[in-house]
Write an enzyme that holds these catalytic residues in place. Structure first.
Site, PDB file in Angstrom:
ATOM      1  CD  GLU A  93      -1.062   0.166   3.687  1.00  0.00           C
ATOM      2  OE1 GLU A  93      -2.320   0.311   3.724  1.00  0.00           O
ATOM      3  OE2 GLU A  93      -0.610   0.221   4.767  1.00  0.00           O
ATOM      4  CB  CYS A 106       2.980   7.420   3.359  1.00  0.00           C
ATOM      5  SG  CYS A 106       3.341   5.866   4.649  1.00  0.00           S
ATOM      6  CB  CYS A 113       7.932  -5.261   8.377  1.00  0.00           C
ATOM      7  SG  CYS A 113       9.245  -4.595   9.411  1.00  0.00           S
ATOM      8  CB  CYS A 117       7.022  -3.028  15.895  1.00  0.00           C
ATOM      9  SG  CYS A 117       8.541  -2.730  15.732  1.00  0.00           S
ATOM     10  CB  CYS A 120       3.599  -2.192  13.612  1.00  0.00           C
ATOM     11  SG  CYS A 120       3.763  -2.206  11.902  1.00  0.00           S
ATOM     12  N   GLY A 161       7.268  -1.995   6.095  1.00  0.00           N
ATOM     13  CA  GLY A 161       8.459  -2.395   5.940  1.00  0.00           C
ATOM     14  C   GLY A 161       9.340  -1.702   6.476  1.00  0.00           C
ATOM     15  CD  GLU A 162      13.975  -0.572   9.512  1.00  0.00           C
ATOM     16  OE1 GLU A 162      12.787  -0.178  10.178  1.00  0.00           O
ATOM     17  OE2 GLU A 162      14.759   0.152   9.040  1.00  0.00           O
ATOM     18  CG  ASN A 216       7.855   3.646  18.753  1.00  0.00           C
ATOM     19  OD1 ASN A 216       7.482   4.965  18.522  1.00  0.00           O
ATOM     20  ND2 ASN A 216       7.959   2.743  17.890  1.00  0.00           N
ATOM     21  CG  ASN A 290      -4.143   4.175  13.549  1.00  0.00           C
ATOM     22  OD1 ASN A 290      -4.550   5.086  13.570  1.00  0.00           O
ATOM     23  ND2 ASN A 290      -3.982   3.305  12.682  1.00  0.00           N
ATOM     24  CB  CYS A 336       0.783   1.329  10.798  1.00  0.00           C
ATOM     25  SG  CYS A 336       0.856   2.953  11.391  1.00  0.00           S
TER      26      CYS A 336
HETATM   27  N1  SAH Z   1       9.659   0.408   9.781  1.00  0.00           N
HETATM   28  C1  SAH Z   1       9.851   1.816   9.899  1.00  0.00           C
HETATM   29  C2  SAH Z   1       8.768   2.533   8.807  1.00  0.00           C
HETATM   30  C3  SAH Z   1       7.383   2.029   8.619  1.00  0.00           C
HETATM   31  S1  SAH Z   1       6.540   2.273  10.287  1.00  0.00           S
HETATM   32  C4  SAH Z   1       9.486   2.303  11.204  1.00  0.00           C
HETATM   33  O1  SAH Z   1       9.291   1.467  12.131  1.00  0.00           O
HETATM   34  O2  SAH Z   1       9.951   3.498  11.518  1.00  0.00           O
HETATM   35  C5  SAH Z   1       6.177   3.940  10.247  1.00  0.00           C
HETATM   36  C6  SAH Z   1       5.710   4.598  11.634  1.00  0.00           C
HETATM   37  O3  SAH Z   1       4.595   3.900  11.988  1.00  0.00           O
HETATM   38  C7  SAH Z   1       6.790   4.355  12.827  1.00  0.00           C
HETATM   39  O4  SAH Z   1       7.236   5.127  13.518  1.00  0.00           O
HETATM   40  C8  SAH Z   1       6.046   3.209  13.856  1.00  0.00           C
HETATM   41  O5  SAH Z   1       6.359   3.284  15.029  1.00  0.00           O
HETATM   42  C9  SAH Z   1       4.532   3.864  13.400  1.00  0.00           C
HETATM   43  N2  SAH Z   1       3.456   2.939  13.703  1.00  0.00           N
HETATM   44  C10 SAH Z   1       3.242   1.458  13.548  1.00  0.00           C
HETATM   45  N3  SAH Z   1       2.206   1.079  14.059  1.00  0.00           N
HETATM   46  C11 SAH Z   1       1.482   1.972  14.325  1.00  0.00           C
HETATM   47  C12 SAH Z   1       0.358   2.299  15.214  1.00  0.00           C
HETATM   48  N4  SAH Z   1      -0.463   1.227  15.346  1.00  0.00           N
HETATM   49  N5  SAH Z   1      -0.042   3.303  15.569  1.00  0.00           N
HETATM   50  C13 SAH Z   1       0.800   4.518  15.315  1.00  0.00           C
HETATM   51  N6  SAH Z   1       1.933   4.494  14.903  1.00  0.00           N
HETATM   52  C14 SAH Z   1       2.275   3.192  14.371  1.00  0.00           C
HETATM   53 FE1  SF4 Z   2       7.912  -2.128  13.376  1.00  0.00          FE
HETATM   54 FE2  SF4 Z   2       8.283  -0.435  11.274  1.00  0.00          FE
HETATM   55 FE3  SF4 Z   2       8.218  -3.044  10.669  1.00  0.00          FE
HETATM   56 FE4  SF4 Z   2       6.002  -1.919  11.737  1.00  0.00          FE
HETATM   57  S1  SF4 Z   2       6.978  -1.665   9.872  1.00  0.00           S
HETATM   58  S2  SF4 Z   2       7.099  -3.989  12.418  1.00  0.00           S
HETATM   59  S3  SF4 Z   2       6.870  -0.360  13.063  1.00  0.00           S
HETATM   60  S4  SF4 Z   2       9.726  -1.739  12.079  1.00  0.00           S
END
Ligand code: SAH
Ligand code: SF4
Length: 357
Positions: A93, A106, A113, A117, A120, A161-162, A216, A290, A336
């Site tokens: 997406e 975005c 990923c 986390c 997420c 993704g990371e 975080n 979120n 996300c």
């Molecule tokens: N993987 C990278 C980029 C994608 S995630 C990273 O983790 O930075 C992009 C952002 O969305 C990150 O800052 C992450 O902490 C945040 N994010 C992920 N899940 C979320 C959720 N459920 N609510 C709010 N922010 C979230």
């Molecule tokens: Fe963590 Fe970013 Fe991967 Fe989600 S996309 S699992 S926040 S590293």
């Protein structure tokens, strides 16, 4: 028959090499690049500047790869979400966020990923595969084509993704984004969960784009639980790497901090965050969690507005630049990886229906 060469998968130099091999003069390469990245040609037949014979000849050995739009949804806040299918049937997406004179896209860097986390949804599926550079770039091209004559002005790598776990392809994509779409490196932001050694590698390898770090948490115990990558690169090593990241005058690092009720949102956490970030040129984006997709089955909760404001106040009182960022497009599950989550669930359900029926 051998597989056709996807012209979109080639770098500028590789395209030149390919055209030269075909005995074509340099102006043909320029025309091709123009048709691919300015006029968004979806197939060789679209390139009317090439004679029919030339199109046919090239079409015998080459093709133009595209992402297939599967779903486009608009949120009440103006955010638009695009779900694209890749050539192997996987889906990713991209989310378009209009804000005054900016149009930010975005984008995703991987399918799924591996970081896992806890908060997420993308992390729940695990890593399915890395995106190729052209698939990263193609998200921008496809959305530009859909919103013509408007154009994306800013890019954030905050989709699925990371990005630093797909380092080489992301670096190549950054170079192409800057050269093909003329988007300035100051308008591009990479967001990372904190792969410290890769942060150190970035300056020598990639264009100088902005860096955002998803912190975080303020203690290793909490961050270990929320973001398993912390066990490998604990907070201290991550912040040391951030301190070594070269910044031009007036540029700042961004720290993202997802606020989760009762987990990392106390005023003590706020004070610890101030201490941790002392000495770093940075700003903080607070993102209230979120609300999880009902399908995700997560026990984590978003804090009350009062708790969010109290947390922000601690940072402000210590002269930090801090913004509260609401996830955009919540009504269409834009944040996300939520669309893909829902789409997979719907598709699986449809599959079950079909099998039953
Ligand atoms: N993987 C990278 C980029 C994608 S995630 C990273 O983790 O930075 C992009 C952002 O969305 C990150 O800052 C992450 O902490 C945040 N994010 C992920 N899940 C979320 C959720 N459920 N609510 C709010 N922010 C979230
Ligand atoms: Fe963590 Fe970013 Fe991967 Fe989600 S996309 S699992 S926040 S590293």
């Amino acid at each position: 028959m051998s597989k056709k060469i996807n012209l979109k998968a080639l770098s500028k130099d590789e395209i030149s090499g390919f055209m030269e091999q075909q005995g074509l003069p340099k102006y043909r390469t320029d025309q091709l690049l123009d048709w691919l990245y300015i006029r968004y040609a979806a197939s060789l037949d679209d390139i009317t500047e090439f004679s029919k014979d030339l199109r046919k000849r090239l079409g015998g050995i080459a093709c133009i790869g595209n992402l297939q739009l599967v779903k486009r949804q608009q949120s009440s806040d103006g955010t638009e979400k695009f779900l694209f299918e890749l050539e192997d049937g996987q889906t990713i997406e991209s989310v378009l966020i209009p804000d005054k004179d900016r149009l930010t896209l975005c984008i995703s860097s991987q399918v799924g990923c591996a970081m896992g986390c806890r908060f997420c949804l993308t992390g729940k599926s695990g890593l399915i595969r890395n995106l190729r550079a052209w698939e990263i770039v193609e998200q921008i091209l496809s959305v530009n084509r859909l919103i013509m004559p408007k154009k994306i002005t800013n890019i954030v790598f905050m989709g699925m993704g990371e990005p630093l776990a797909n380092f080489d392809e992301v670096v190549e994509a950054l170079k192409r984004i800057i050269s093909y779409f003329g988007i300035s490196k100051r308008r591009i932001t990479l967001s990372t969960s904190g792969l410290a050694p890769k942060i150190l590698e970035l300056p020598g390898r990639a264009p100088e784009v902005n860096l955002a770090i998803s912190l975080n948490a303020t203690t290793d115990a909490v961050r270990d639980r929320l973001m398993p990558i912390n066990k490998k690169y604990p907070i201290r090593s991550l912040l040391d790497a951030c301190g070594k990241f070269p910044l031009r005058p007036r540029r700042l690092l961004t720290f993202e901090y997802v606020l989760i009720a009762g987990v990392n949102d106390s005023v003590e956490d706020g004070s610890r965050l101030v201490r941790l970030l002392r000495g770093l040129r940075c700003k903080v984006n607070l993102i209230p969690l979120n609300p999880p997709d009902p399908h995700a089955g997560s026990d984590l909760q978003r804090p009350s507005d009062a708790a969010v404001l109290a947390f922000q106040k601690v940072l402000e009182e210590n002269n930090m630049t801090v913004l509260i960022r609401e996830s955009k497009g919540q009504d269409i599950l834009a944040a996300c990886g939520q669309l893909r989550g829902r789409y997979s669930v719907e598709r699986a359900a449809a599959g079950r229906q079909e099998r039953r029926g």
